[in-house]
Design a protein around this motif. Structure first.
Motif, PDB file in Angstrom:
ATOM      1  N   VAL A  70      -4.713   0.234  -2.918  1.00 17.46           N
ATOM      2  CA  VAL A  70      -5.599  -0.738  -2.270  1.00 17.46           C
ATOM      3  C   VAL A  70      -5.621  -2.041  -3.061  1.00 17.46           C
ATOM      4  O   VAL A  70      -5.603  -3.136  -2.486  1.00 17.46           O
ATOM      5  CB  VAL A  70      -7.025  -0.170  -2.138  1.00 17.46           C
ATOM      6  CG1 VAL A  70      -7.991  -1.253  -1.674  1.00 17.46           C
ATOM      7  CG2 VAL A  70      -7.043   1.008  -1.166  1.00 17.46           C
ATOM      8  N   LEU A  71      -5.650  -1.937  -4.378  1.00 15.61           N
ATOM      9  CA  LEU A  71      -5.677  -3.124  -5.225  1.00 15.61           C
ATOM     10  C   LEU A  71      -4.464  -4.008  -4.963  1.00 15.61           C
ATOM     11  O   LEU A  71      -4.596  -5.227  -4.769  1.00 15.61           O
ATOM     12  CB  LEU A  71      -5.718  -2.712  -6.696  1.00 15.61           C
ATOM     13  CG  LEU A  71      -5.604  -3.847  -7.726  1.00 15.61           C
ATOM     14  CD1 LEU A  71      -6.769  -4.821  -7.578  1.00 15.61           C
ATOM     15  CD2 LEU A  71      -5.540  -3.272  -9.138  1.00 15.61           C
ATOM     16  N   VAL A  72      -3.283  -3.415  -4.954  1.00 23.11           N
ATOM     17  CA  VAL A  72      -2.052  -4.193  -4.738  1.00 23.11           C
ATOM     18  C   VAL A  72      -2.027  -4.766  -3.322  1.00 23.11           C
ATOM     19  O   VAL A  72      -1.653  -5.938  -3.115  1.00 23.11           O
ATOM     20  CB  VAL A  72      -0.810  -3.320  -4.991  1.00 23.11           C
ATOM     21  CG1 VAL A  72       0.456  -4.084  -4.653  1.00 23.11           C
ATOM     22  CG2 VAL A  72      -0.775  -2.851  -6.442  1.00 23.11           C
ATOM     23  N   LEU A  87     -10.027  -1.829   3.748  1.00 29.38           N
ATOM     24  CA  LEU A  87      -9.365  -1.390   2.521  1.00 29.38           C
ATOM     25  C   LEU A  87     -10.195  -1.728   1.285  1.00 29.38           C
ATOM     26  O   LEU A  87     -10.271  -0.933   0.343  1.00 29.38           O
ATOM     27  CB  LEU A  87      -7.978  -2.026   2.411  1.00 29.38           C
ATOM     28  CG  LEU A  87      -6.912  -1.508   3.379  1.00 29.38           C
ATOM     29  CD1 LEU A  87      -5.592  -2.256   3.177  1.00 29.38           C
ATOM     30  CD2 LEU A  87      -6.692  -0.010   3.216  1.00 29.38           C
ATOM     31  N   ILE A  88     -10.838  -2.905   1.298  1.00 27.32           N
ATOM     32  CA  ILE A  88     -11.684  -3.275   0.167  1.00 27.32           C
ATOM     33  C   ILE A  88     -12.852  -2.293   0.045  1.00 27.32           C
ATOM     34  O   ILE A  88     -13.200  -1.851  -1.055  1.00 27.32           O
ATOM     35  CB  ILE A  88     -12.213  -4.709   0.325  1.00 27.32           C
ATOM     36  CG1 ILE A  88     -11.093  -5.707   0.090  1.00 27.32           C
ATOM     37  CG2 ILE A  88     -13.361  -4.989  -0.649  1.00 27.32           C
ATOM     38  CD1 ILE A  88     -10.584  -5.745  -1.338  1.00 27.32           C
ATOM     39  N   GLY A  89     -13.471  -1.956   1.166  1.00 26.15           N
ATOM     40  CA  GLY A  89     -14.548  -0.967   1.140  1.00 26.15           C
ATOM     41  C   GLY A  89     -14.068   0.359   0.589  1.00 26.15           C
ATOM     42  O   GLY A  89     -14.734   0.976  -0.257  1.00 26.15           O
ATOM     43  N   PHE A  92       0.823  -1.205   0.000  1.00 26.36           N
ATOM     44  CA  PHE A  92       0.000   0.000   0.000  1.00 26.36           C
ATOM     45  C   PHE A  92       0.863   1.264   0.000  1.00 26.36           C
ATOM     46  O   PHE A  92       0.687   2.170  -0.833  1.00 26.36           O
ATOM     47  CB  PHE A  92      -0.914  -0.017   1.230  1.00 26.36           C
ATOM     48  CG  PHE A  92      -1.894   1.114   1.298  1.00 26.36           C
ATOM     49  CD1 PHE A  92      -3.073   1.083   0.572  1.00 26.36           C
ATOM     50  CD2 PHE A  92      -1.643   2.220   2.103  1.00 26.36           C
ATOM     51  CE1 PHE A  92      -3.987   2.125   0.635  1.00 26.36           C
ATOM     52  CE2 PHE A  92      -2.544   3.264   2.177  1.00 26.36           C
ATOM     53  CZ  PHE A  92      -3.721   3.217   1.445  1.00 26.36           C
ATOM     54  N   ILE A  93       1.813   1.318   0.914  1.00 26.87           N
ATOM     55  CA  ILE A  93       2.616   2.534   1.074  1.00 26.87           C
ATOM     56  C   ILE A  93       3.557   2.731  -0.103  1.00 26.87           C
ATOM     57  O   ILE A  93       3.775   3.863  -0.561  1.00 26.87           O
ATOM     58  CB  ILE A  93       3.411   2.469   2.394  1.00 26.87           C
ATOM     59  CG1 ILE A  93       2.448   2.534   3.577  1.00 26.87           C
ATOM     60  CG2 ILE A  93       4.410   3.609   2.480  1.00 26.87           C
ATOM     61  CD1 ILE A  93       3.111   2.414   4.918  1.00 26.87           C
ATOM     62  N   ILE A 117       7.433  10.310   5.214  1.00 23.64           N
ATOM     63  CA  ILE A 117       6.683   9.457   6.144  1.00 23.64           C
ATOM     64  C   ILE A 117       6.422   8.099   5.503  1.00 23.64           C
ATOM     65  O   ILE A 117       6.561   7.056   6.146  1.00 23.64           O
ATOM     66  CB  ILE A 117       5.361  10.139   6.550  1.00 23.64           C
ATOM     67  CG1 ILE A 117       5.650  11.446   7.292  1.00 23.64           C
ATOM     68  CG2 ILE A 117       4.517   9.204   7.413  1.00 23.64           C
ATOM     69  CD1 ILE A 117       4.415  12.228   7.675  1.00 23.64           C
ATOM     70  N   TYR A 118       6.046   8.126   4.214  1.00 23.01           N
ATOM     71  CA  TYR A 118       5.841   6.866   3.488  1.00 23.01           C
ATOM     72  C   TYR A 118       7.103   6.013   3.525  1.00 23.01           C
ATOM     73  O   TYR A 118       7.057   4.798   3.785  1.00 23.01           O
ATOM     74  CB  TYR A 118       5.462   7.135   2.026  1.00 23.01           C
ATOM     75  CG  TYR A 118       4.110   7.755   1.809  1.00 23.01           C
ATOM     76  CD1 TYR A 118       3.063   7.544   2.700  1.00 23.01           C
ATOM     77  CD2 TYR A 118       3.877   8.560   0.697  1.00 23.01           C
ATOM     78  CE1 TYR A 118       1.812   8.126   2.477  1.00 23.01           C
ATOM     79  CE2 TYR A 118       2.637   9.143   0.470  1.00 23.01           C
ATOM     80  CZ  TYR A 118       1.609   8.924   1.361  1.00 23.01           C
ATOM     81  OH  TYR A 118       0.387   9.480   1.140  1.00 23.01           O
TER      82      TYR A 118
END
Length: 626
Positions: A574-576, A601-603, A246-247, A263-264
Motif C-alpha cells: 500500500v505504501l508503494v 488503500l490509505i485506509g 501494489f501487485i 495471478i499476481y
C-alpha cells in the motif's frame, strides 16, 4: 550482575506478552463480511461502473460555455451515484457502531488533519459562490463535496471495521482480481478489439431504450489507446501505476498462499501493458520512481535472497528494455519530455477589447483597430499604431477583405462577417480569424468566441511558468494561470468541483497560444493545485500533513525489512502504491474514477500498519537477542 540479567529477561518476557496479547486481541475480533462489503465495492467494483446518462450541465449561462446544456456521460455520473450510496451506508454503519459499541471505536492522531481537510472542504462549498455545483458535481468531473467527504469517511470506516488477517486478505484478493479483470478489458482496447465496441459491451453500457441505435455509439479514443472505464487515458496511468506497484510488492513478498503468485504475475503483466497502451507519460514516470523506492525499502530482503532477486531484476530490466524498443522508446521519451524545458514566445501577446477600440499586441508592436458599421453588411476601419500613426491597408477585391501593408504585422487581414443578426468584423492573425463587434447596446467592443457568445478578452495573471507554458503537454500554461488563484483562496477555497468557474476561461489569447483555443479547461491537471483553489490552501496543507504522517510512520515501520507477517506485506504494498499516486498528483487531477481506490488503500494501509507493528517489533527483538 545476575540481577540485571534477571530484570532484563523479566522486561523482555513482559514485552513479548504485550505483543502476544495485542495479536490475540486483534485475532479474536471477527468482522462480518457485510461490514467489509462497502470497502470491497469501492476498491473493486466502483471503477467498472460505466453507463450512459443524459444530463443537464446548467452552464449555458456562462459566456465561455455553449448554449447547449444537454450532454451525455458514460464514466462519471453513475460512479458518483454509486459511490454516494456506498458512503451513505458507511455513515449509517459508523453511527450505529458508535452508538452500540463506543468502547471499540478506534481513534488515531492521523484523523486530525484528515478531519481538518474534510471540514475545510465542506465550509468552502457552503460559502461558495457556486455552491450548487459543489453539492451536485459539475460537468465532466462529478466530484462533489459529498464525494470528498466520502473519501475521508472511507479512511475512518476502514479503521473501524478491518480487524483480522482474514479481513485484509479478503479485501486484497478482491482488489487483485478486479485488477486482473480490468487488465483484460484494457488489453481488448490495446489490441484494437475494444470490448465496449462489441454488441454485448454496448448493451452493458447503454440503457435498453438506446439498443436500437447502438451502432451509432463511438468513443473519441484512437484505436489501440487504452482508456478502460476511466474517461481519460491519464487516469489509466494513475490506476495502472498504483496497481503495478501494489501487485509487484505482494508477488515478491508472498510466503503463504503461493497459488496467488501466478495471478499476481498475470495481473501485473496485463496492467503494465495497459499502462503503456494508455500513453500516460506521468504514469510511467510515477512507476519508475515507485520502483526505485521499492528497491530501497526492500533492499535487505533483495540482498538476502540475491540468488533469486538478481536474476529476476535482470529479467524485468531486459523485458522493459525490449518492450521500450518495440514501442518506439516510449519509456525513455516519456522521461525525457518531463525533464526538458523549451522556452517559447508566441508573437501574439495580447488582445484588448476596449470601450472604443480593439488593441492587438503583436511582438513588440501594437495595432489599434476601430470599426464603423455601414448601412449594409460592410463597414469601415481605422488602423493606427502605438504612436497613433496610420497603418496602411489595401482592399483585395478577389477575397473581399483588407490586407495590412506593414512589415510589423505580417499577413494581417481584416474583413466583415455576420453571426445571426450581429454585424462582425474579423482580424486574421497567423491564419487564425478573431471576430469582434461593437454593435451592442453599450457600443463597446466584444470578442465573438467559438460558442457564438460575445465576451471580453482578459489577460490572466501568471506565475512560475512564464515562457514555459508548453511544458508537460501544455500543463505549464494551466499551472501558470492557476497558481495566482491560490492567494485568493488561501483560507477557504472556491468550493468543491468549481475549478471550471474560477479559472480564467476568458484568457482567449493564452488559450489559443498554448493549444486550448477550442477546449474548455475543466481541471488543472494537478491534484495539489486542484485542492488549493477548490477547498483552500489550508485544506491542501491538512491533506499533505495527513499523508506525511502516514508515509513517515510507514517508512519507519518497514525500513526495518521485517515482512514476515501478511500485514507487513500488504502494508508496504500500500505504501508503494500510494506513493505512485502522490507522484502522479503533480500532473493528474483527483478524479472519482481512481481517487476512491487511493483513499481506500490509505485506509487499509493505516490499519495494517497498526496490526503489523507488534509483529515487526517482536521480530526486531528476536534479532537483537540472537
Amino acid at each position: 550482575m545476575s540481577g540485571k540479567i534477571k530484570d532484563q529477561n523479566l522486561k523482555k518476557n513482559k514485552d513479548n506478552q504485550k505483543h502476544n496479547k495485542t495479536k490475540i486481541n486483534y485475532s479474536m475480533q471477527n468482522t462480518s463480511i457485510w461490514l467489509l462489503l462497502p470497502v470491497i465495492l469501492v476498491t473493486s467494483v466502483l471503477p467498472f461502473i460505466t453507463k450512459l446518462k443524459e444530463y443537464n450541465a446548467n452552464l449555458s449561462g456562462f459566456p465561455w460555455f455553449t448554449y447547449n446544456d444537454t450532454y451525455t456521460d458514460f464514466f462519471l455520473y453513475y460512479k458518483q451515484k454509486f459511490f454516494l450510496i456506498i458512503v451513505f451506508a458507511m455513515a449509517v454503519i459508523v453511527i450505529f457502531k458508535a452508538y452500540l459499541d463506543k468502547r471499540n471505536i478506534v481513534y488515531s492522531h492521523i484523523l486530525i488533519p484528515l478531519g481538518v481537510y474534510a471540514a475545510l472542504a465542506l465550509i468552502s462549498s457552503i460559502v461558495s459562490k457556486y455552491r450548487k455545483y459543489s453539492f451536485a458535481g459539475v460537468h465532466e468531473h462529478f466530484e462533489s463535496v459529498f464525494v470528498l467527504l466520502g473519501y475521508c469517511l472511507i479512511v475512518y470506516y476502514c479503521l473501524q471495521v478491518i480487524k483480522t488477517e482474514e479481513d485484509v486478505r479478503l479485501i486484497v484478493n478482491c482488489f487483485v482480481i478486479s485488477i486482473l479483470v480490468m487488465a483484460l478489458l484494457g488489453l481488448t482496447q490495446y489490441i484494437g478489439k475494444d470490448f465496449f465496441a462489441t454488441n454485448l459491451g454496448k448493451k452493458l453500457i447503454l440503457p435498453r431504450s438506446h439498443w436500437g441505435s447502438m451502432n451509432d455509439l463511438q468513443f473519441n479514443f484512437e484505436k489501440h489507446r487504452v482508456y478502460m472505464t476511466f474517461y481519460n487515458p491519464n487516469y489509466v496511468g494513475s490506476y495502472s501505476a498504483m496497481a503495478v506497484s501494489f501487485i509487484t510488492v505482494l508477488a515478491v513478498l508472498t510466503r503463504k498462499n503461493k497459488w496467488m503468485i501466478p495471478i499476481y504475475i498475470l495481473a501485473d503483466i496485463g496492467i503494465f501493458i495497459c499502462l503503456i497502451g494508455s500513453k500516460s507519460k506521468t504514469g510511467i514516470i510515477a512507476l519508475v520512481v515507485a520502483s526505485i523506492f521499492t528497491l530501497v525499502i526492500l533492499s535487505k530482503k533483495l540482498i538476502k535472497y540475491f540468488y533469486f532477486t538478481v536474476p529476476m531484476l535482470l529479467l524485468v530490466v531486459s523485458v522493459v528494455i525490449l518492450f521500450n524498443k518495440a514501442n518506439d522508446n516510449i519509456l525513455l521519451n516519456s522521461i525525457k519530455q518531463a525533464t526538458v524545458f523549451n522556452k517559447s514566445e508566441p508573437p501574439l501577446k495580447e488582445i484588448i477589447t476596449g470601450d472604443d477600440e480593439v488593441i492587438i499586441k503583436y511582438n513588440e508592436e501594437e495595432l489599434h483597430v476601430k470599426y464603423f458599421a455601414g448601412n449594409d453588411f460592410y463597414g469601415n476601419f481605422v488602423l493606427t499604431d502605438a504612436n497613433n500613426m496610420p497603418v496602411i491597408m489595401e482592399f483585395d477585391y478577389n477575397n473581399g477583405d483588407y490586407t495590412i501593408k506593414d512589415d510589423r504585422f505580417p499577413n494581417f487581414k481584416l474583413g466583415f462577417a455576420k453571426y445571426e443578426d450581429i454585424p462582425l468584423f474579423y482580424v486574421t492573425i497567423d491564419n487564425y480569424n478573431w471576430y469582434f463587434t461593437n454593435q451592442t447596446d453599450d457600443g463597446n467592443y466584444y470578442y465573438m468566441n467559438n460558442y457564438g457568445k460575445l465576451d471580453k478578452i482578459i489577460k490572466a495573471p501568471y506565475a512560475l511558468f512564464s515562457g514555459y507554458e508548453g511544458y508537460a503537454s501544455g500543463r505549464g500554461y494551466i499551472w501558470s494561470r492557476t497558481i495566482p488563484l491560490l492567494k485568493k483562496y488561501f483560507i477557504l477555497g472556491s468550493g468543491a468541483d468549481t475549478f471550471m468557474m474560477i479559472f480564467p476561461q476568458q484568457d482567449y489569447v493564452g488559450l489559443y497560444n498554448y493549444g486550448y483555443g477550442d477546449q474548455l479547461l475543466t481541471k488543472p491537471h494537478n491534484m495539489y493545485l486542484q485542492m488549493g483553489v477548490q477547498t483552500g490552501v489550508l485544506s491542501l496543507i491538512a491533506f499533505l500533513v495527513f499523508y506525511a504522517m502516514y508515509f513517515i510512520s510507514s517508512l519507519k515501520l518497514y525500513i526495518k525489512g521485517k515482512f514476515k507477517s501478511y500485514y507487513a506485506q500488504v502494508g508496504v504494498a500500500v505504501l508503494v502504491a500510494s506513493l505512485s499516486y502522490i507522484i502522479l498528483g503533480i500532473a493528474n487531477d483527483s478524479s472519482l474514477t481512481v481517487a476512491s481506490v487511493f483513499w481506500s488503500l490509505i485506509g487499509l494501509g493505516i490499519v495494517v500498519n497498526k496490526l503489523a507493528k507488534p509483529y515487526i517489533e517482536e521480530d526486531t527483538e528476536q534479532d537483537k537477542a540472537q
